[in-house]
Design a protein around this motif. Structure first.
Motif, PDB file in Angstrom:
ATOM      1  N   GLY A  15       0.852  -1.402   0.107  1.00  0.00           N
ATOM      2  CA  GLY A  15      -0.001  -0.099  -0.005  1.00  0.00           C
ATOM      3  C   GLY A  15       0.706   1.241   0.197  1.00  0.00           C
ATOM      4  N   VAL A  49      -6.809  -0.591   1.429  1.00  0.00           N
ATOM      5  CA  VAL A  49      -6.115  -1.650   1.958  1.00  0.00           C
ATOM      6  C   VAL A  49      -6.967  -2.546   2.923  1.00  0.00           C
ATOM      7  CG1 VAL A  49      -4.171  -2.038   3.704  1.00  0.00           C
ATOM      8  CG2 VAL A  49      -4.064  -0.218   1.835  1.00  0.00           C
ATOM      9  N   THR A  91      -6.958   5.812   1.320  1.00  0.00           N
ATOM     10  CA  THR A  91      -5.868   4.628   1.017  1.00  0.00           C
ATOM     11  C   THR A  91      -6.071   3.504   2.115  1.00  0.00           C
ATOM     12  OG1 THR A  91      -4.593   6.651   0.366  1.00  0.00           O
ATOM     13  CG2 THR A  91      -3.512   4.308   0.797  1.00  0.00           C
TER      14      THR A  91
END
Length: 287
Positions: free
Chosen positions: A125, A151, A147
């Motif tokens: 990531g 993930v 983000t």
């Protein structure tokens, strides 16, 4: 001969009993330790100021964890919103549609996905997703709540897929045959009959995914920015778990900061307990 078998059976039962008692004892010890370590800081700071305070500044003895709570809720909720459709559709495909060889191959990949360490998710990531989010949305930093949600969504997929697939395979074949005989299509049968019959297992998989997302720390600290801000989708944030990880290493023993971190652990533990209670309620209600 009979006495020997009875002795062996008694010994096996005793071993199982000891294992069960040890497991329960460990959980009780962890619970008691968290309560003893977490309550003093909450009493000193104040329950309302601790849970609903918006400022976390350990250097100024300000310990409000509302940003962490909201970030954990939003991050977990976003991951579940993405993971539920993908996971359930994949489970239906594997259990009802895919050819056996293809299903075995995909199932192996899903199990491999479940076995990947959290730090590897975080590393991927950090090196792939963070730059992509930064470039795609024109941000100063790609380490954001968005983000982290992406993930977490990938990390909870194996739990949703595996449990849901098992529940779907356990649906009696007669249910589907009756639906098809009444004129329903295969798609209607799978989504209106099979999923409904397997709803307890599917719900259990979702709740397990929620628990997994809520308790993740290592991967999130690498992609979320780890800044104690109020949550925003494209801003750097800090989760409950990452708040503990990021400061525990340098918090002085016996200090208010260290005790406040244990209090965060207590809050997180209570969240997990509520999720487990919900899981038992949902699965027990459908028996």
């Amino acid at each position: 001969m009979r006495k020997g078998k009875d002795a062996i059976e008694y010994g096996v039962r005793l071993i199982f009993l000891i294992c069960g008692v040890v497991s329960v004892g460990i959980v009780l010890c962890i619970s008691i330790y968290l309560i003893i370590s977490g309550i003093p800081a909450i009493m000193e700071i104040g329950l309302f100021d601790f849970l609903f305070g918006t400022t976390w500044a350990s250097s100024q003895d300000q310990f409000g964890i509302l940003p962490f709570i909201l970030t954990s809720i939003y991050g977990t909720g976003g991951a579940v919103l993405i993971g539920i459709p993908l996971g359930i559709f994949t489970a239906v495909f594997l259990a009802k549609v895919a050819p056996p060889k293809l299903a075995r191959g995909i199932h192996t990949c899903v199990e491999l996905l479940a076995g990947i360490p959290s730090v590897v998710y975080g590393l991927v990531g950090m090196t792939v997703l963070v730059p992509w989010v930064q470039a795609a949305f024109g941000l100063s930093s790609g380490a954001t709540l968005f983000t982290a949600i992406l993930v977490l969504a990938v990390m909870i997929l194996p739990y949703i897929i595996n449990v849901s697939e098992t529940a779907l395979r356990a649906v009696p074949r007669e249910y589907e045959e009756a639906s098809l005989a009444l004129g329903a299509t295969k798609t209607e049968t799978y989504f209106k009959i099979s999923l409904r019959a397997a709803r307890s297992g599917v719900i259990a998989s979702v709740i397990q995914g929620v628990g997994r997302a809520l308790g993740e720390a290592m991967a999130i600290i690498m992609v979320a920015g780890n800044v104690a801000n109020m949550p925003s989708l494209f801003g750097s944030v800090r989760f409950l778990t990452t708040a503990i990880v990021s400061e525990m290493s340098y918090a002085a023993y016996g200090s208010l900061q260290r005790n406040a971190l244990f209090s965060i652990g207590l809050v997180l533990f209570l969240f997990i307990m509520l999720i487990n209670a919900l899981l038992r309620f949902v699965t027990g209600r459908d028996k």
